[in-house]
Design a protein around this motif. Sequence first.
Motif, PDB file in Angstrom:
ATOM      1  N   GLU A 194       0.892  -1.164  -0.050  1.00 42.79           N
ATOM      2  CA  GLU A 194      -0.186  -0.140   0.079  1.00 42.79           C
ATOM      3  C   GLU A 194       0.988   1.172  -0.015  1.00 42.79           C
ATOM      4  OE1 GLU A 194      -3.450   1.965   2.644  1.00 42.79           O
ATOM      5  OE2 GLU A 194      -2.610   0.119   3.398  1.00 42.79           O
ATOM      6  N   THR A 195       0.431   2.301  -0.753  1.00 45.07           N
ATOM      7  CA  THR A 195       1.084   3.341  -0.740  1.00 45.07           C
ATOM      8  C   THR A 195       0.456   4.813  -0.361  1.00 45.07           C
ATOM      9  OG1 THR A 195       0.945   3.898  -3.271  1.00 45.07           O
ATOM     10  CG2 THR A 195       2.901   2.572  -2.452  1.00 45.07           C
ATOM     11  N   GLY A 196       0.936   5.779  -0.003  1.00 51.36           N
ATOM     12  CA  GLY A 196       0.073   6.909   0.495  1.00 51.36           C
ATOM     13  C   GLY A 196       1.149   8.196   0.406  1.00 51.36           C
ATOM     14  N   THR A 197       0.593   9.351   0.841  1.00 53.98           N
ATOM     15  CA  THR A 197       1.454  10.410   0.908  1.00 53.98           C
ATOM     16  C   THR A 197       1.234  10.866   2.376  1.00 53.98           C
ATOM     17  OG1 THR A 197       0.824  11.214  -1.387  1.00 53.98           O
ATOM     18  CG2 THR A 197       1.733  12.926  -0.170  1.00 53.98           C
ATOM     19  N   ALA A 198       2.251  11.458   2.864  1.00 54.78           N
ATOM     20  CA  ALA A 198       2.444  12.000   4.157  1.00 54.78           C
ATOM     21  C   ALA A 198       2.978  13.629   3.966  1.00 54.78           C
ATOM     22  CB  ALA A 198       3.383  11.701   4.951  1.00 54.78           C
ATOM     23  N   LYS A 199       2.374  14.491   4.602  1.00 55.59           N
ATOM     24  CA  LYS A 199       2.595  15.804   4.670  1.00 55.59           C
ATOM     25  C   LYS A 199       2.978  16.377   6.113  1.00 55.59           C
ATOM     26  CE  LYS A 199       0.203  17.089   0.487  1.00 55.59           C
ATOM     27  NZ  LYS A 199      -0.720  18.311  -0.125  1.00 55.59           N
ATOM     28  N   GLY A 200       3.720  17.060   6.518  1.00 55.11           N
ATOM     29  CA  GLY A 200       3.953  17.554   7.866  1.00 55.11           C
ATOM     30  C   GLY A 200       4.989  18.577   7.920  1.00 55.11           C
ATOM     31  N   THR A 201       5.634  18.809   8.909  1.00 48.41           N
ATOM     32  CA  THR A 201       6.619  19.641   9.539  1.00 48.41           C
ATOM     33  C   THR A 201       7.846  18.851  10.172  1.00 48.41           C
ATOM     34  OG1 THR A 201       5.245  21.475   9.467  1.00 48.41           O
ATOM     35  CG2 THR A 201       7.464  21.935  10.451  1.00 48.41           C
ATOM     36  N   ALA A 202       9.251  18.978   9.726  1.00 49.88           N
ATOM     37  CA  ALA A 202      10.109  18.598  10.502  1.00 49.88           C
ATOM     38  C   ALA A 202      10.813  19.776  11.116  1.00 49.88           C
ATOM     39  CB  ALA A 202      11.017  17.603   9.308  1.00 49.88           C
ATOM     40  N   LYS A 203      11.276  19.758  12.406  1.00 51.84           N
ATOM     41  CA  LYS A 203      11.734  20.813  12.875  1.00 51.84           C
ATOM     42  C   LYS A 203      13.003  20.411  13.666  1.00 51.84           C
ATOM     43  CE  LYS A 203       7.171  22.576  14.231  1.00 51.84           C
ATOM     44  NZ  LYS A 203       6.168  22.834  15.133  1.00 51.84           N
ATOM     45  N   GLY A 204      13.986  21.490  13.759  1.00 55.28           N
ATOM     46  CA  GLY A 204      15.359  21.055  14.533  1.00 55.28           C
ATOM     47  C   GLY A 204      15.847  22.409  15.191  1.00 55.28           C
ATOM     48  N   ASP A 205      17.024  22.086  15.497  1.00 52.86           N
ATOM     49  CA  ASP A 205      17.953  23.439  15.849  1.00 52.86           C
ATOM     50  C   ASP A 205      18.517  24.175  14.742  1.00 52.86           C
ATOM     51  OD1 ASP A 205      20.095  22.003  15.211  1.00 52.86           O
ATOM     52  OD2 ASP A 205      20.822  21.521  17.193  1.00 52.86           O
ATOM     53  N   ASP A 206      19.334  25.170  15.003  1.00 56.30           N
ATOM     54  CA  ASP A 206      19.907  26.215  13.999  1.00 56.30           C
ATOM     55  C   ASP A 206      20.905  25.337  13.224  1.00 56.30           C
ATOM     56  OD1 ASP A 206      18.851  28.161  15.415  1.00 56.30           O
ATOM     57  OD2 ASP A 206      20.808  28.868  16.536  1.00 56.30           O
ATOM     58  N   THR A 207      21.173  24.218  13.630  1.00 63.34           N
ATOM     59  CA  THR A 207      22.105  23.552  12.720  1.00 63.34           C
ATOM     60  C   THR A 207      21.494  22.341  11.910  1.00 63.34           C
ATOM     61  OG1 THR A 207      22.666  21.829  14.333  1.00 63.34           O
ATOM     62  CG2 THR A 207      24.098  23.615  14.335  1.00 63.34           C
ATOM     63  N   THR A 214      19.775  20.473   8.973  1.00 62.44           N
ATOM     64  CA  THR A 214      19.721  20.670   7.516  1.00 62.44           C
ATOM     65  C   THR A 214      18.779  19.725   6.600  1.00 62.44           C
ATOM     66  OG1 THR A 214      21.149  18.800   7.465  1.00 62.44           O
ATOM     67  CG2 THR A 214      22.258  20.776   7.641  1.00 62.44           C
ATOM     68  N   PRO A 215      18.635  20.158   5.403  1.00 61.46           N
ATOM     69  CA  PRO A 215      17.799  19.263   4.610  1.00 61.46           C
ATOM     70  C   PRO A 215      18.153  17.801   4.600  1.00 61.46           C
ATOM     71  CG  PRO A 215      18.098  21.059   3.360  1.00 61.46           C
ATOM     72  CD  PRO A 215      19.246  20.993   4.533  1.00 61.46           C
ATOM     73  N   GLU A 216      19.159  17.522   4.830  1.00 65.37           N
ATOM     74  CA  GLU A 216      19.633  16.049   4.867  1.00 65.37           C
ATOM     75  C   GLU A 216      19.057  15.463   6.158  1.00 65.37           C
ATOM     76  OE1 GLU A 216      21.699  18.630   3.980  1.00 65.37           O
ATOM     77  OE2 GLU A 216      21.788  18.286   1.709  1.00 65.37           O
ATOM     78  N   ARG A 217      19.225  16.105   7.164  1.00 72.07           N
ATOM     79  CA  ARG A 217      18.906  15.680   8.657  1.00 72.07           C
ATOM     80  C   ARG A 217      17.581  15.662   8.514  1.00 72.07           C
ATOM     81  NH1 ARG A 217      20.889  18.851  13.716  1.00 72.07           N
ATOM     82  NH2 ARG A 217      19.058  17.944  14.990  1.00 72.07           N
ATOM     83  N   ALA A 218      16.628  16.574   7.900  1.00 72.15           N
ATOM     84  CA  ALA A 218      15.404  16.284   7.962  1.00 72.15           C
ATOM     85  C   ALA A 218      14.918  15.303   7.107  1.00 72.15           C
ATOM     86  CB  ALA A 218      14.752  17.619   7.353  1.00 72.15           C
ATOM     87  N   ARG A 219      15.494  14.770   5.997  1.00 70.63           N
ATOM     88  CA  ARG A 219      15.048  13.536   5.214  1.00 70.63           C
ATOM     89  C   ARG A 219      15.391  12.332   6.148  1.00 70.63           C
ATOM     90  NH1 ARG A 219      16.977  16.884   1.267  1.00 70.63           N
ATOM     91  NH2 ARG A 219      15.498  17.168  -0.380  1.00 70.63           N
TER      92      ARG A 219
END
Length: 61
Positions: A18-31, A33-38
């Motif tokens: 089964e597949t689907g789509t997720a939407k949301g927000t990833a939060k972190g400190d000043d450092t 990065t997009p790589e860390r969010a992924r």
Amino acid sequence: MAKKFSFTATLRDERTGETGTAKGTAKGDDTYTPERARTDIQGWANTVPGRNLTATDIELS
């Protein structure tokens, strides 16, 4: 100051196909990065109870 990324990702349950789509927000400190969010989003997908999810096609904004 915290950084945050809005995301859209395709999720796939490896057990059922089964597949689907997720939407949301990833939060972190000043450092945060997009790589860390992924990595965080992929890690989150692995923790959904009763599912064997993988996150792909992760788009950040």
